[in-house]
Design an enzyme around this catalytic site. Structure first.
Site, PDB file in Angstrom:
ATOM      1  N   PRO A 138       1.083  -1.464   0.344  1.00 25.91           N
ATOM      2  CG  PRO A 138      -0.968  -1.856   1.756  1.00 25.91           C
ATOM      3  CD  PRO A 138       0.811  -2.183   1.471  1.00 25.91           C
ATOM      4  N   GLY A 147       2.624   5.021   0.878  1.00 28.87           N
ATOM      5  CA  GLY A 147       3.640   5.070   2.910  1.00 28.87           C
ATOM      6  C   GLY A 147       3.833   4.043   2.922  1.00 28.87           C
ATOM      7  N   GLY A 192       6.926   2.313   2.832  1.00 31.95           N
ATOM      8  CA  GLY A 192       8.211   2.844   2.585  1.00 31.95           C
ATOM      9  C   GLY A 192       8.619   1.790   1.741  1.00 31.95           C
ATOM     10  CG  HIS A 200     -24.484   7.903  17.290  1.00 37.74           C
ATOM     11  ND1 HIS A 200     -25.518   7.416  15.955  1.00 37.74           N
ATOM     12  CD2 HIS A 200     -23.613   7.715  16.865  1.00 37.74           C
ATOM     13  CE1 HIS A 200     -24.618   7.395  14.471  1.00 37.74           C
ATOM     14  NE2 HIS A 200     -23.480   6.612  15.488  1.00 37.74           N
ATOM     15  CD  GLU A 201     -19.643   9.020  18.359  1.00 36.08           C
ATOM     16  OE1 GLU A 201     -19.292   8.029  18.649  1.00 36.08           O
ATOM     17  OE2 GLU A 201     -20.253   8.636  17.601  1.00 36.08           O
ATOM     18  CG  HIS A 233     -21.335   3.837  17.761  1.00 35.27           C
ATOM     19  ND1 HIS A 233     -21.120   2.367  16.661  1.00 35.27           N
ATOM     20  CD2 HIS A 233     -21.146   4.699  17.493  1.00 35.27           C
ATOM     21  CE1 HIS A 233     -21.870   3.270  16.148  1.00 35.27           C
ATOM     22  NE2 HIS A 233     -21.255   4.424  15.586  1.00 35.27           N
TER      23      HIS A 233
HETATM   24  P1  ADP Z   1       6.080   4.412  -0.276  1.00 38.17           P
HETATM   25  O1  ADP Z   1       6.862   4.363  -1.505  1.00 38.17           O
HETATM   26  O2  ADP Z   1       6.029   2.961  -0.237  1.00 38.17           O
HETATM   27  O3  ADP Z   1       4.853   4.844  -0.794  1.00 38.17           O
HETATM   28  P2  ADP Z   1       8.074   6.315   0.758  1.00 38.17           P
HETATM   29  O4  ADP Z   1       8.852   4.961   1.386  1.00 38.17           O
HETATM   30  O5  ADP Z   1       8.321   7.442   0.509  1.00 38.17           O
HETATM   31  O6  ADP Z   1       6.549   4.848   1.323  1.00 38.17           O
HETATM   32  O7  ADP Z   1       7.355   6.217   2.316  1.00 38.17           O
HETATM   33  C1  ADP Z   1       6.991   7.703   3.039  1.00 38.17           C
HETATM   34  C2  ADP Z   1       7.325   8.604   4.113  1.00 38.17           C
HETATM   35  O8  ADP Z   1       7.507   7.547   5.569  1.00 38.17           O
HETATM   36  C3  ADP Z   1       9.121   7.625   4.121  1.00 38.17           C
HETATM   37  O9  ADP Z   1       9.653   9.468   3.955  1.00 38.17           O
HETATM   38  C4  ADP Z   1       9.301   7.414   5.686  1.00 38.17           C
HETATM   39  O10 ADP Z   1       9.739   9.265   6.590  1.00 38.17           O
HETATM   40  C5  ADP Z   1       7.992   7.062   6.163  1.00 38.17           C
HETATM   41  N1  ADP Z   1       8.282   5.924   6.352  1.00 38.17           N
HETATM   42  C6  ADP Z   1       7.284   4.676   5.391  1.00 38.17           C
HETATM   43  N2  ADP Z   1       7.736   3.808   6.248  1.00 38.17           N
HETATM   44  C7  ADP Z   1       9.165   3.696   6.836  1.00 38.17           C
HETATM   45  C8  ADP Z   1       9.402   3.080   7.691  1.00 38.17           C
HETATM   46  N3  ADP Z   1       8.940   1.613   7.372  1.00 38.17           N
HETATM   47  N4  ADP Z   1      10.395   3.871   8.576  1.00 38.17           N
HETATM   48  C9  ADP Z   1      10.367   4.684   8.616  1.00 38.17           C
HETATM   49  N5  ADP Z   1       9.835   5.509   8.039  1.00 38.17           N
HETATM   50  C10 ADP Z   1       8.923   5.410   7.545  1.00 38.17           C
END
Ligand code: ADP
Length: 634
Positions: free
Chosen positions: A205, A207, A209, A425-426, A429
């Site tokens: 997914p 973000g 890394g 409501h809350e 839940h």
């Molecule tokens: P992707 O390429 O998977 O979309 P990125 O490598 O560009 O994600 O990650 C975006 C940011 O999220 C990085 O610059 C970092 O700050 C943070 N991040 C994501 N995963 C990690 C991880 N496993 N450890 C530390 N920072 C992470």
């Protein structure tokens, strides 16, 4: 990693250029300025001045006469008139006079001036512009950089990214460390006849890394790193993308051993099926990429890493052995991974002693690495806003909520009735969740409106990561989703629009139970739906007949209805607790899981909870005046 920039010209070069242009301009423009300063008079005045002997010098030009006044020594000019007696009169006046002598220019010189010089000038201008364009195009003569690669080149530097900077993701790191080892010591592999994979596909997914991991491989192996996004290959003209691919590989081979990273490779690597027909440019680019990957012999040290979050849309030719034959999943971090990522990013900010990353990691279930980095940063920004120099636990807790639900809406004013409804409501839940033994405990309940549009929410926190859920647990989850609406019905006997999101989630879960998890009697273990987009929202497509769809819909309704009834029953059996807790939430607007459980279990009356809370607040206020809530975590 440090990005390599093309060398810049020294400043002196530009100063000299400007000076040369100014001198040239001065030389060329001076005669015009001189002319402009000479006063123009009519021919009659010139004749009068001649007769009165007021002229000292006369210069007869092709189309005008320049003369100088005797007394004021000023220059004048007048037009040339057909005047045969002019010479006699001038002679009589005693003025010095002459006519311009026309130099006889040789035919060679005039030919040079008229034909060769303009050609040379045009050629020079052409050369200058083409050089400029080439500079912008990466130096391979392509107009405006089309068809040339624009990969950013990074070279190893002391502050480069290493595996230790990527928290969690241990499986991915282990997988990639083999590549690092190969780049360090290729002979170890070649001596036994083993070949490294040419391409490694990082899937997961957004973000999580992937880019970071690719950089870390280059950092660990201490080799140059080329980075380019898949979309940068897609050009307006057919063949340009392919030429970029060629150019990139040429450069990479020159710098080998090195890492080439292609981000979002699905931009060029999509399946070549009927639907894509006509997009020749993309197809040619992909073909070129396939050819290049086949082209490099065994071990020339160029390793291609590519990232995508849509692996199922990639062309099978790209995935066959010999191309991207290794796939490294980079999944969302689990509880331990989230804690580790928070710790890595926490090192970049100043933390107070009360910070407990374990709790934050539990609150941020399902968050990606990028979101966790953002949570730490939001926390630091909040600390700055409140004029503190340390990031506290409550900063981080608040920023988890900011990332999940947006900022608090400062000026959203709910009517008294609305506020009551939201409170019931809350609590509905939370109460349904708590009354079902398998549901996760509640972390926090709030009825402060958020910018995402939520008027309130109940934050549930899993004690540990759960990888499989039983049918009963899933049913309980559905009951919890319906708990909000059920509380409104039980208390007020009417329904409101506030449950739209709950309804959506309950339906989605119920549908998955029937179509994908085989949890209905009728369909046994037959898949009625397949997930098409696992890493991006998990869209599904139905794979069954219209009659079966009908039956599925009926079962989904029956499943949700049964849980809704269960929730209503639970709440009407505990109406006194519902009233007590909702009243308390209405007063306090935000209550913690601890307070909730204490009141629920009857260990504490509302009055006691309030007294305790006040004492806590006073204690907190003596430390920090600006802390509105001191969370008491369960
Ligand atoms: P992707 O390429 O998977 O979309 P990125 O490598 O560009 O994600 O990650 C975006 C940011 O999220 C990085 O610059 C970092 O700050 C943070 N991040 C994501 N995963 C990690 C991880 N496993 N450890 C530390 N920072 C992470």
């Amino acid at each position: 990693m440090q990005e390599v920039q093309p060398p810049k010209k020294p400043m002196a070069f530009y100063y000299i250029l400007v000076l040369a242009v100014m001198l040239l301009f001065n030389e060329m423009a001076r005669p015009y300025f001189d002319q402009a300063q000479i006063e123009q008079v009519d021919y009659g005045t010139f004749m009068d001045m001649t007769e009165n002997q007021q002229i000292s010098q006369v210069e007869i030009k092709d189309n005008q006469i320049l003369f100088t006044g005797k007394e004021d020594n000023k220059k004048y000019k007048t037009g040339l008139v057909n005047d045969p007696e002019l010479v006699d009169r001038l002679h009589a006046s005693g003025a010095q006079f002459n006519q311009d002598i026309k130099e006889e220019t040789s035919p060679i010189v005039s030919f040079f001036l008229a034909w060769i010089l303009p050609l040379i000038i045009f050629f020079a201008i052409g050369q200058y512009f083409s050089r400029k364009l080439m500079e912008r195009g990466g130096g391979n003569g392509m107009l405006f950089g089309m068809g040339s690669n624009q990969a950013k080149i990074y070279v190893p530097s002391s502050e480069g990214i290493h595996f230790k900077d990527v928290a969690g993701e241990d499986e991915a790191k282990e997988n990639l460390s083999e590549i690092v080892d190969y780049l360090h010591n290729p002979k170890k592999y070649s001596s036994i006849g083993a070949q490294m994979p040419k391409g490694v596909l990082l899937v997961g997914p957004p973000g999580t890394g992937k880019t970071m991991l690719a950089k870390a491989v280059a950092g660990e192996a201490d080799v140059p790193f080329f980075s380019i996004a898949g979309s940068e290959f897609v050009e307006m003209f057919v063949g340009m993308g392919a030429s970029k691919v060629r150019d990139l590989f040429k450069q990479a081979k020159e710098k080998a051993p090195c890492i080439v990273f292609i981000d979002e490779i699905d931009a060029i690597g999509q399946k070549r099926n009927g639907a894509n027909m006509g997009n020749d440019e993309r197809e040619q680019t992909l073909n070129q990429l396939l050819t290049e990957m086949d082209g490099f012999e065994g071990n020339n040290g160029v390793i291609i890493l590519a990232a995508t979050n849509r692996p199922d849309s990639l062309d099978p030719a790209l995935l066959r052995p010999g191309r991207f034959d290794r796939r490294v999943p980079v999944e969302l971090p689990d509880l331990k991974g989230r804690e580790a990522i928070l710790e890595v990013h926490g090192k970049k900010v100043h933390l107070a002693d009360d910070v407990d990353f374990h709790t934050i990691a539990r609150m941020a279930a399902g968050a990606s690495g990028a979101e966790l980095a953002n949570i730490v940063n939001e926390g630091a920004l909040r600390a700055v806003r409140q004029g503190r120099d340390l990031v506290t636990q409550s900063d981080l807790e608040e920023s988890v909520e900011v990332v999940i639900a947006g900022y608090q809406k400062k000026n959203a004013i709910l009517s008294d009735k609305e506020k009551h409804t939201v409170a019931y409501h809350e609590i509905g839940h939370a109460l349904v969740a708590a009354l079902q033994s398998h549901s996760a405990p509640v972390q926090k309940i709030t009825i402060i409106p958020r910018t995402s549009g939520a008027l309130g929410y109940t934050m549930q926190v899993e004690q540990k990561d759960q990888y499989i859920l039983t049918k009963e647990e899933l049913e309980n989850k559905i009951a919890t989703f319906t708990g909000g609406r059920a509380a409104e019905e039980v208390k007020f006997g009417q329904v409101s629009t506030g449950a739209a999101n709950d309804i959506e989630q309950a339906t989605k879960l119920a549908r998955s139970m029937i179509t994908r998890y085989g949890m209905s009697e009728d369909f046994d273990m037959v898949a009625m739906e397949t997930v098409t987009n696992r890493y991006l929202g998990g869209d599904t497509s139905l794979a069954c007949s219209a009659a079966t769809q009908d039956a599925i819909d009926k079962q989904v309704v029956a499943l949700v209805r049964a849980q809704h009834e269960k929730a209503k029953q639970l709440l009407s059996d505990n109406l006194d607790k519902l009233d007590e807790l909702a009243g308390y939430l209405y007063e306090k607007e935000t209550i913690t899981g601890g307070e909730f459980m204490r009141i629920l279990k009857g260990e504490e009356t509302v009055a006691e909870a309030e007294a305790e809370d006040e004492a806590e607040e006073t204690a907190a206020a003596s430390h920090q005046d600006d802390e509105p809530h001191k969370y008491n975590l369960a």
